[in-house]
Each structure stands twice: as C-alpha cells, then as structure tokens.
Design a protein around this motif. Structure first.
Motif, PDB file in Angstrom:
ATOM      1  N   LEU A  90     -38.301 -25.767  -5.931  1.00 49.57           N
ATOM      2  CA  LEU A  90     -38.834 -24.713  -5.069  1.00 49.57           C
ATOM      3  C   LEU A  90     -39.272 -25.247  -3.712  1.00 49.57           C
ATOM      4  CD1 LEU A  90     -40.982 -22.776  -7.694  1.00 49.57           C
ATOM      5  CD2 LEU A  90     -38.795 -22.091  -6.730  1.00 49.57           C
ATOM      6  N   PHE A  91     -39.376 -26.555  -3.542  1.00 54.25           N
ATOM      7  CA  PHE A  91     -39.903 -27.121  -2.309  1.00 54.25           C
ATOM      8  C   PHE A  91     -38.875 -27.069  -1.186  1.00 54.25           C
ATOM      9  CE2 PHE A  91     -43.182 -30.090  -4.532  1.00 54.25           C
ATOM     10  CZ  PHE A  91     -43.870 -28.971  -4.968  1.00 54.25           C
ATOM     11  N   ASP A  92     -39.360 -27.158   0.031  1.00 56.52           N
ATOM     12  CA  ASP A  92     -38.495 -27.138   1.205  1.00 56.52           C
ATOM     13  C   ASP A  92     -37.442 -28.231   1.104  1.00 56.52           C
ATOM     14  OD1 ASP A  92     -37.495 -26.543   3.701  1.00 56.52           O
ATOM     15  OD2 ASP A  92     -38.995 -27.696   4.783  1.00 56.52           O
ATOM     16  N   GLY A  93     -36.193 -27.858   1.325  1.00 53.86           N
ATOM     17  CA  GLY A  93     -35.109 -28.824   1.297  1.00 53.86           C
ATOM     18  C   GLY A  93     -34.491 -29.033  -0.070  1.00 53.86           C
ATOM     19  N   GLN A  94     -35.046 -28.393  -1.108  1.00 54.53           N
ATOM     20  CA  GLN A  94     -34.505 -28.554  -2.449  1.00 54.53           C
ATOM     21  C   GLN A  94     -33.537 -27.419  -2.782  1.00 54.53           C
ATOM     22  OE1 GLN A  94     -35.019 -31.427  -4.062  1.00 54.53           O
ATOM     23  NE2 GLN A  94     -36.187 -32.014  -2.245  1.00 54.53           N
ATOM     24  N   ASP A  95     -33.037 -27.411  -4.020  1.00 49.29           N
ATOM     25  CA  ASP A  95     -31.841 -26.644  -4.342  1.00 49.29           C
ATOM     26  C   ASP A  95     -32.043 -25.148  -4.569  1.00 49.29           C
ATOM     27  OD1 ASP A  95     -30.343 -28.913  -4.178  1.00 49.29           O
ATOM     28  OD2 ASP A  95     -30.363 -29.332  -6.330  1.00 49.29           O
ATOM     29  N   SER A  96     -33.257 -24.689  -4.864  1.00 47.05           N
ATOM     30  CA  SER A  96     -33.401 -23.285  -5.262  1.00 47.05           C
ATOM     31  C   SER A  96     -33.228 -22.324  -4.103  1.00 47.05           C
ATOM     32  CB  SER A  96     -34.769 -23.049  -5.898  1.00 47.05           C
ATOM     33  OG  SER A  96     -35.791 -23.054  -4.909  1.00 47.05           O
ATOM     34  N   GLY A  97     -33.469 -22.785  -2.874  1.00 47.77           N
ATOM     35  CA  GLY A  97     -33.429 -21.902  -1.727  1.00 47.77           C
ATOM     36  C   GLY A  97     -34.727 -21.172  -1.483  1.00 47.77           C
ATOM     37  N   PHE A  98     -35.771 -21.396  -2.312  1.00 42.56           N
ATOM     38  CA  PHE A  98     -37.059 -20.732  -2.129  1.00 42.56           C
ATOM     39  C   PHE A  98     -37.837 -21.339  -0.961  1.00 42.56           C
ATOM     40  CE2 PHE A  98     -41.532 -19.840  -3.181  1.00 42.56           C
ATOM     41  CZ  PHE A  98     -41.465 -18.488  -3.429  1.00 42.56           C
TER      42      PHE A  98
ATOM     43  N   LYS B 220     -48.077 -31.043  -2.344  1.00 44.14           N
ATOM     44  CA  LYS B 220     -47.014 -32.014  -2.068  1.00 44.14           C
ATOM     45  C   LYS B 220     -47.087 -33.194  -3.024  1.00 44.14           C
ATOM     46  CE  LYS B 220     -44.864 -34.403   1.848  1.00 44.14           C
ATOM     47  NZ  LYS B 220     -44.977 -34.694   3.294  1.00 44.14           N
ATOM     48  N   ASP B 221     -45.928 -33.661  -3.453  1.00 44.91           N
ATOM     49  CA  ASP B 221     -45.786 -34.838  -4.315  1.00 44.91           C
ATOM     50  C   ASP B 221     -46.354 -34.636  -5.715  1.00 44.91           C
ATOM     51  OD1 ASP B 221     -44.518 -36.248  -2.245  1.00 44.91           O
ATOM     52  OD2 ASP B 221     -46.427 -36.984  -1.465  1.00 44.91           O
ATOM     53  N   THR B 222     -46.493 -33.384  -6.160  1.00 50.03           N
ATOM     54  CA  THR B 222     -46.841 -33.130  -7.553  1.00 50.03           C
ATOM     55  C   THR B 222     -45.681 -32.423  -8.230  1.00 50.03           C
ATOM     56  OG1 THR B 222     -47.786 -30.919  -7.245  1.00 50.03           O
ATOM     57  CG2 THR B 222     -49.258 -32.797  -6.887  1.00 50.03           C
ATOM     58  N   GLU B 223     -45.664 -32.450  -9.545  1.00 47.99           N
ATOM     59  CA  GLU B 223     -44.621 -31.781 -10.302  1.00 47.99           C
ATOM     60  C   GLU B 223     -45.115 -30.478 -10.921  1.00 47.99           C
ATOM     61  OE1 GLU B 223     -42.833 -34.347 -13.135  1.00 47.99           O
ATOM     62  OE2 GLU B 223     -42.269 -35.868 -11.672  1.00 47.99           O
ATOM     63  N   ALA B 224     -46.246 -29.977 -10.454  1.00 50.22           N
ATOM     64  CA  ALA B 224     -46.857 -28.805 -11.064  1.00 50.22           C
ATOM     65  C   ALA B 224     -46.888 -27.636 -10.092  1.00 50.22           C
ATOM     66  CB  ALA B 224     -48.274 -29.129 -11.523  1.00 50.22           C
ATOM     67  N   ILE B 225     -46.899 -26.433 -10.657  1.00 54.87           N
ATOM     68  CA  ILE B 225     -47.218 -25.219  -9.913  1.00 54.87           C
ATOM     69  C   ILE B 225     -48.513 -24.689 -10.506  1.00 54.87           C
ATOM     70  CG2 ILE B 225     -46.493 -22.898  -9.273  1.00 54.87           C
ATOM     71  CD1 ILE B 225     -43.620 -23.752  -9.853  1.00 54.87           C
ATOM     72  N   PHE B 226     -49.567 -24.703  -9.730  1.00 56.36           N
ATOM     73  CA  PHE B 226     -50.863 -24.280 -10.237  1.00 56.36           C
ATOM     74  C   PHE B 226     -50.998 -22.757 -10.148  1.00 56.36           C
ATOM     75  CE2 PHE B 226     -51.317 -28.578  -8.510  1.00 56.36           C
ATOM     76  CZ  PHE B 226     -51.700 -29.251  -9.661  1.00 56.36           C
ATOM     77  N   ARG B 227     -51.779 -22.192 -11.068  1.00 58.05           N
ATOM     78  CA  ARG B 227     -51.970 -20.740 -11.154  1.00 58.05           C
ATOM     79  C   ARG B 227     -53.469 -20.425 -11.064  1.00 58.05           C
ATOM     80  NH1 ARG B 227     -52.060 -17.578 -16.409  1.00 58.05           N
ATOM     81  NH2 ARG B 227     -51.753 -15.392 -15.879  1.00 58.05           N
ATOM     82  N   PRO B 228     -54.076 -20.699  -9.916  1.00 63.31           N
ATOM     83  CA  PRO B 228     -55.510 -20.443  -9.782  1.00 63.31           C
ATOM     84  C   PRO B 228     -55.780 -18.993  -9.413  1.00 63.31           C
ATOM     85  CG  PRO B 228     -54.698 -21.418  -7.772  1.00 63.31           C
ATOM     86  CD  PRO B 228     -53.514 -21.340  -8.720  1.00 63.31           C
ATOM     87  N   ASN B 229     -57.048 -18.578  -9.592  1.00 62.64           N
ATOM     88  CA  ASN B 229     -57.478 -17.360  -8.935  1.00 62.64           C
ATOM     89  C   ASN B 229     -58.066 -17.765  -7.579  1.00 62.64           C
ATOM     90  OD1 ASN B 229     -60.173 -18.220  -9.456  1.00 62.64           O
ATOM     91  ND2 ASN B 229     -60.067 -17.267 -11.477  1.00 62.64           N
ATOM     92  N   THR B 230     -58.756 -16.879  -6.901  1.00 58.85           N
ATOM     93  CA  THR B 230     -59.218 -17.186  -5.546  1.00 58.85           C
ATOM     94  C   THR B 230     -60.545 -17.954  -5.554  1.00 58.85           C
ATOM     95  OG1 THR B 230     -60.294 -15.019  -5.396  1.00 58.85           O
ATOM     96  CG2 THR B 230     -58.087 -15.211  -4.489  1.00 58.85           C
ATOM     97  N   LEU B 231     -60.647 -18.948  -6.413  1.00 55.50           N
ATOM     98  CA  LEU B 231     -61.880 -19.730  -6.549  1.00 55.50           C
ATOM     99  C   LEU B 231     -63.026 -18.792  -6.898  1.00 55.50           C
ATOM    100  CD1 LEU B 231     -61.482 -22.204  -3.536  1.00 55.50           C
ATOM    101  CD2 LEU B 231     -61.013 -22.656  -5.934  1.00 55.50           C
ATOM    102  N   HIS B 232     -64.164 -18.933  -6.282  1.00 48.31           N
ATOM    103  CA  HIS B 232     -65.297 -18.053  -6.559  1.00 48.31           C
ATOM    104  C   HIS B 232     -65.794 -17.486  -5.245  1.00 48.31           C
ATOM    105  CE1 HIS B 232     -67.334 -21.822  -5.555  1.00 48.31           C
ATOM    106  NE2 HIS B 232     -66.662 -22.350  -6.552  1.00 48.31           N
ATOM    107  N   GLY B 233     -65.611 -16.193  -5.076  1.00 48.61           N
ATOM    108  CA  GLY B 233     -66.002 -15.555  -3.832  1.00 48.61           C
ATOM    109  C   GLY B 233     -65.199 -14.288  -3.614  1.00 48.61           C
ATOM    110  N   SER B 234     -65.425 -13.634  -2.529  1.00 45.45           N
ATOM    111  CA  SER B 234     -64.718 -12.400  -2.217  1.00 45.45           C
ATOM    112  C   SER B 234     -63.243 -12.674  -2.016  1.00 45.45           C
ATOM    113  CB  SER B 234     -65.299 -11.771  -0.950  1.00 45.45           C
ATOM    114  OG  SER B 234     -64.441 -10.753  -0.468  1.00 45.45           O
ATOM    115  N   HIS B 235     -62.424 -11.696  -2.427  1.00 40.56           N
ATOM    116  CA  HIS B 235     -60.974 -11.847  -2.259  1.00 40.56           C
ATOM    117  C   HIS B 235     -60.568 -11.807  -0.791  1.00 40.56           C
ATOM    118  CE1 HIS B 235     -61.831  -7.583  -2.543  1.00 40.56           C
ATOM    119  NE2 HIS B 235     -60.671  -7.285  -2.011  1.00 40.56           N
ATOM    120  N   ASN B 236     -61.471 -11.427   0.108  1.00 40.57           N
ATOM    121  CA  ASN B 236     -61.156 -11.453   1.536  1.00 40.57           C
ATOM    122  C   ASN B 236     -61.696 -12.692   2.243  1.00 40.57           C
ATOM    123  OD1 ASN B 236     -59.472  -9.275   2.241  1.00 40.57           O
ATOM    124  ND2 ASN B 236     -61.154  -7.851   1.893  1.00 40.57           N
TER     125      ASN B 236
END
Length: 204
Positions: free
Chosen positions: A123-131, A177-193
């Motif tokens: 999924l990263f820039d320059g890689q094969d998926s085109g994302f 950058k330089d990790t093999e993971a895609i993290f799925r966090p929420n917006t930490l702790h605080g207002s969504h804005n």
C-alpha cells in the motif's frame, strides 16, 4: 491487469473511473471489489469543520493533500457525488483482500500489530497496489497546533464511530514508515475535531 484474488495479491487493476471534483482529477485504483482514491483529497470547499496544509504550507497540500478534522471530512464525503468516507468494514475488506487475516483485521489500537504478511508494503508509495500511501503527517490541535509525522507517519479517517471519551471517537488507519503493520486506532482521547488526518474516499 486483473483484480486482486486471495491466491495472488500482487496483481491489481486501475479500471476505476477517476474522481473529478472542483476542477481536480484524482487517480483511483481497484483493490479487490472496491475502487479507492489513489491519492489524498486536496479540497477546501467544506462548509463545516476545518482543514489545514501541513505547517500551513500550500506546497504540502499540493504534495500530500489536505489534513481534515472529522466534521470537514464528513462534510466533503456527503458532498462529492459517487464517493464516500470508507467505513471501518470497508477498510477491513480492502486489507483482507491484500492478505490480512480476519484476526489481525479486528485488532485495534495505536500499537497492536495488524500485518499483511508478504504484502505488508504493497500500500505504500511506489509499491505494487497502486494505493500509494504518502506519509503526510497529521495535526493534534488539542496540544495547540501540533504538526507531526511528515515523511514518516500518516493517519486516514473512517466513518465508523468506535466510542466516546471527552467527545466521539472514530476508527482510523495509521501507517508508519518502515513498519509492516497497519494500525487501527481511534482518535486517541479527545474530541473528534481535535485531530486533522488525511482523507481517502471509496466509490459508492
């Protein structure tokens, strides 16, 4: 070119229509059964919420797209015909089409590993998926205007609420950058804005 299948995650098709909005044409890519933007949205026509260029530098918007708080991301998603903010489930559909397991797809948090195995970097820039994930940084305005992560970190909005803590929380996707993971966090702790993240849309 062919669509992604479970047996061959390295083949993709770009047979999606471009997204054209406000005189800008955005590249798109088909991954599995979905059509995604292949670059970050760069549009300031929202009528609610707020958006910024990293370091308040227009050149960063040109390169990386704008950073949006939740209300601005929601407003644009409701305005651009035929496209919308991806839900958490739509993100997971894309991730699993690239090889992520069901178990990893359901993990959440800023540190929990959710790997794509051999397809980690597709999924990263320059890689094969085109994302073409670009490390556009983000803003944490609850600590004043705090730009962080340009060139090494990026976070994308989803449309799915994950809970409440001093405001609403929404699932996001974080790439480092330089990790093999895609993290799925929420917006930490605080207002969504209080946070400004990048925005990709998926086709209706």
């Amino acid at each position: 070119v062919v669509d992604v299948t479970e047996s061959d995650v390295w083949k993709y098709t770009t047979s999606c229509p471009p997204l054209v909005y406000n005189s800008r044409t955005y590249k798109t890519v088909r991954i599995g059964s979905q059509c995604w933007m292949a670059e970050n949205l760069n549009d300031d026509s929202h009528t609610s919420g707020a958006s910024q260029c990293y370091d308040n530098d227009d050149a960063n918007c040109d390169t990386y797209g704008r950073l949006y708080n939740y209300d601005a991301a929601r407003d644009l998603s409701n305005t651009i015909p035929g496209w919308h903010r991806p839900t958490d489930e739509e993100w997971k559909t894309m991730e699993k089409s690239l090889g992520m397991s069901d178990g990893d797809a359901d993990e959440d948090g800023w540190t929990e590993s959710r790997t794509l195995g051999s397809a980690s970097f597709t999924l990263f820039d320059g890689q094969d998926s085109g994302f073409y994930v670009r490390f556009s940084g983000y803003v944490r305005s609850w600590t004043a205007t705090n730009f962080t992560g340009l060139g090494s970190d990026t976070v994308f909005w989803s449309a799915t609420k994950s809970g409440s803590f001093f405001g609403n929380l929404y699932f996001t996707r974080r790439f480092v950058k330089d990790t093999e993971a895609i993290f799925r966090p929420n917006t930490l702790h605080g207002s969504h804005n209080a946070y400004y993240y990048s925005l990709r849309l998926v086709q209706d």
